[in-house]
Scaffold this active site. Structure first.
Site, PDB file in Angstrom:
ATOM      1  N   HIS A  59       9.577  -3.170   5.200  1.00 11.69           N
ATOM      2  CA  HIS A  59       8.944  -1.975   4.642  1.00 11.69           C
ATOM      3  C   HIS A  59       7.427  -2.084   4.505  1.00 11.69           C
ATOM      4  O   HIS A  59       6.773  -1.139   4.077  1.00 11.69           O
ATOM      5  CB  HIS A  59       9.533  -1.663   3.261  1.00 11.69           C
TER       6      HIS A  59
HETATM    7  C1  UD1 Z   1       6.064  -0.314  -3.064  1.00 14.52           C
HETATM    8  C2  UD1 Z   1       5.054  -1.434  -3.407  1.00 14.52           C
HETATM    9  C3  UD1 Z   1       5.416  -2.687  -2.642  1.00 14.52           C
HETATM   10  C4  UD1 Z   1       6.857  -3.071  -2.853  1.00 14.52           C
HETATM   11  C5  UD1 Z   1       7.745  -1.890  -2.510  1.00 14.52           C
HETATM   12  C6  UD1 Z   1       9.205  -2.197  -2.719  1.00 14.52           C
HETATM   13  C7  UD1 Z   1       2.729  -0.717  -3.838  1.00 14.52           C
HETATM   14  C8  UD1 Z   1       1.366  -0.720  -3.290  1.00 14.52           C
HETATM   15  N1  UD1 Z   1       3.702  -1.070  -2.979  1.00 14.52           N
HETATM   16  O1  UD1 Z   1       5.922  -0.027  -1.686  1.00 14.52           O
HETATM   17  O2  UD1 Z   1       4.595  -3.753  -3.109  1.00 14.52           O
HETATM   18  O3  UD1 Z   1       7.175  -4.179  -2.055  1.00 14.52           O
HETATM   19  O4  UD1 Z   1       7.365  -0.771  -3.336  1.00 14.52           O
HETATM   20  O5  UD1 Z   1      10.014  -1.126  -2.361  1.00 14.52           O
HETATM   21  O6  UD1 Z   1       2.903  -0.413  -4.994  1.00 14.52           O
HETATM   22  N2  UD1 Z   1       9.848   6.688  -1.120  1.00 14.52           N
HETATM   23  C9  UD1 Z   1      11.001   7.410  -1.270  1.00 14.52           C
HETATM   24  N3  UD1 Z   1      11.711   7.278  -2.437  1.00 14.52           N
HETATM   25  C10 UD1 Z   1      11.316   6.459  -3.439  1.00 14.52           C
HETATM   26  C11 UD1 Z   1      10.124   5.730  -3.283  1.00 14.52           C
HETATM   27  C12 UD1 Z   1       9.404   5.845  -2.130  1.00 14.52           C
HETATM   28  O7  UD1 Z   1      11.413   8.155  -0.401  1.00 14.52           O
HETATM   29  O8  UD1 Z   1      12.013   6.368  -4.467  1.00 14.52           O
HETATM   30  C13 UD1 Z   1       9.100   6.806   0.159  1.00 14.52           C
HETATM   31  C14 UD1 Z   1       8.063   7.890   0.161  1.00 14.52           C
HETATM   32  O9  UD1 Z   1       7.980   8.369   1.443  1.00 14.52           O
HETATM   33  C15 UD1 Z   1       6.793   7.117  -0.176  1.00 14.52           C
HETATM   34  C16 UD1 Z   1       7.040   5.816   0.537  1.00 14.52           C
HETATM   35  O10 UD1 Z   1       8.445   5.572   0.393  1.00 14.52           O
HETATM   36  O11 UD1 Z   1       5.651   7.767   0.258  1.00 14.52           O
HETATM   37  C17 UD1 Z   1       6.280   4.665  -0.042  1.00 14.52           C
HETATM   38  O12 UD1 Z   1       6.529   4.517  -1.452  1.00 14.52           O
HETATM   39  P1  UD1 Z   1       5.446   3.763  -2.371  1.00 14.52           P
HETATM   40  O13 UD1 Z   1       5.926   3.659  -3.752  1.00 14.52           O
HETATM   41  O14 UD1 Z   1       4.096   4.348  -2.147  1.00 14.52           O
HETATM   42  O15 UD1 Z   1       5.340   2.321  -1.720  1.00 14.52           O
HETATM   43  P2  UD1 Z   1       6.458   1.350  -1.113  1.00 14.52           P
HETATM   44  O16 UD1 Z   1       6.259   1.291   0.353  1.00 14.52           O
HETATM   45  O17 UD1 Z   1       7.806   1.657  -1.632  1.00 14.52           O
END
Ligand code: UD1
Length: 386
Positions: free
Chosen positions: A223
């Site tokens: 991811h």
């Molecule tokens: C975040 C953390 C990362 C961690 C990861 C674990 C930061 C900078 N990154 O990354 O360190 O390893 O979580 O999962 O804080 N999304 C969903 N549903 C959710 C959450 C996210 O669909 O419940 C999708 C959305 O498209 C979102 C993308 O995932 O834009 C990224 O989510 P985000 O929380 O920004 O970062 P992660 O890549 O999950």
């Protein structure tokens, strides 16, 4: 209602913060240990809502017995700036309402930094669990979060010995640093017996036919933005995963970020390969069940590097660096980067030899949360000195 102490003063409050999936397994044992070993402290929980899908969120609270958050800030997704700013804006009034004596943050996600920054600006002491990890790669958003959170923290708990040197080099006072061990391994020990068998996961997914026998399959997770946000890199890694499935059955649990990138770049057909099973994100007990019976795990996750070391399962990390060097020096982890040839060569070697054998790092003994709670208790007893 704040519970009074016997002499009728309110109990000092510790405000614990979680935001995203990797925080939950760290916070569960800390809150349990605070309640058992520091009962004179009133531990509260705020969820920033950075992760909100059931698969990334509620499943973990339920499985790990984490108390329902006192407040959910419901920030959701956004750019780094927007997400960090939203957490900050919404966390400030929560601090005003709860008025804690200290704020406890874990890990390195955007919510970790955002809440540490708000607390520090309001002169509330900050506790950071999992301090001092460094990849020395500032293109990683988490590296920025780690460095800044540590600078803002008053009490820093480290997971491995390298961390202390990293912190001292950045000018952190030695008296603030406490080597406590790895709190995620507390959670792992506590839940290993409850891990969901692979056969149950396959049945639940409607794929009883999938040939994943114990010790005979690989698990893949991915991811990191550096692996999934670029169509060329993601495409090559998906091809590599498909190649791996020629060698042994592969279960690929797909993070929402990765799923949306696969869809956006039209790469879905790359997953249509025999012996490659794509599944949605797993709950904690399901993931533990998959990892513990896997022959090998391929991943870019930080936590999985540690969990595989604790389980003694070979891990091929799809990154060029790690902030968790003890998993390479002592554990079962090998850094493979993004190059398909290197990844597949390491996979072949692992299948041929049984993979890297490691040992359990110091203080990854299931008692880290107790050490943390006892240290916080004695610090609180001295009046939370900065
Ligand atoms: C975040 C953390 C990362 C961690 C990861 C674990 C930061 C900078 N990154 O990354 O360190 O390893 O979580 O999962 O804080 N999304 C969903 N549903 C959710 C959450 C996210 O669909 O419940 C999708 C959305 O498209 C979102 C993308 O995932 O834009 C990224 O989510 P985000 O929380 O920004 O970062 P992660 O890549 O999950």
């Amino acid at each position: 209602m704040q519970m009074p102490t016997p002499d009728h003063r309110p109990r000092p409050r510790i405000l614990c913060v979680v935001g995203a999936r990797p925080n939950f397994m760290k916070m569960a044992p800390i809150m349990a240990a605070l309640s058992e070993y520091a009962p004179e402290l009133d531990a509260r929980l705020v969820h920033t809502g950075q992760h909100y899908d059931k698969s990334m969120n509620h499943q973990y609270f339920d499985a790990l017995g984490i108390p329902a958050p006192d407040i959910n800030l419901e920030v959701g997704s956004g750019s780094h700036a927007a997400q960090t700013a939203d957490v900050m804006r919404r966390f400030e009034p929560a601090l005003d309402e709860i008025r804690p004596s200290a704020v406890l943050v874990v890990g390195d996600i955007n919510s970790t930094l955002a809440c540490a920054l708000v607390a520090a600006k309001k002169s509330i002491p900050v506790i950071h669990v999992e301090a001092g990890l460094r990849s020395f790669d500032r293109s990683m958003p988490e590296e920025i979060n780690r460095i800044l959170t540590d600078q803002l923290s008053d009490l820093l708990f480290t997971t491995e010995r390298h961390c202390r040197d990293n912190l001292l080099r950045e000018g952190i006072a030695e008296t603030r640093i406490h080597f406590a061990g790895n709190v995620m391994i507390d959670t792992l020990h506590r839940n290993l017996q409850r891990a969901v068998p692979v056969a149950d996961i396959l049945r639940h997914a409607g794929r009883k036919d999938f040939p994943a026998d114990r010790g005979g399959f690989a698990v893949v997770t991915m991811h990191r933005p550096s692996n999934v946000d670029d169509p060329h890199i993601l495409g090559r890694l998906l091809d590599t995963i498909a190649q791996a499935a020629h060698r042994l059955p592969v279960i690929f649990t797909i993070h929402p970020r990765t799923r949306s990138m696969i869809d956006k770049f039209g790469l879905r057909r790359k997953l249509d390969v025999p012996r490659l099973l794509a599944l949605p994100p797993m709950g904690y007990l399901e993931m533990l069940g998959l990892m513990k019976d896997a022959r090998v795990v391929l991943s870019d996750s930080g936590g999985i590097q540690e969990e595989t070391t604790a389980l003694g399962v070979p891990c091929i990390t799809l990154r060029n660096n790690t902030e968790r060097p003890v998993t390479v020096d002592e554990g079962t982890n090998i850094l493979a980067g993004q190059d398909p040839e290197r990844i597949l060569a390491l996979l072949d070697e692992t299948l041929r030899t049984g993979g890297k054998v490691g040992r359990i790092p110091e203080f990854w003994d299931g008692k880290t949360s107790v050490r943390i709670a006892q240290t916080i208790r004695s610090w609180a007893g001295k009046g939370f000195p900065r």
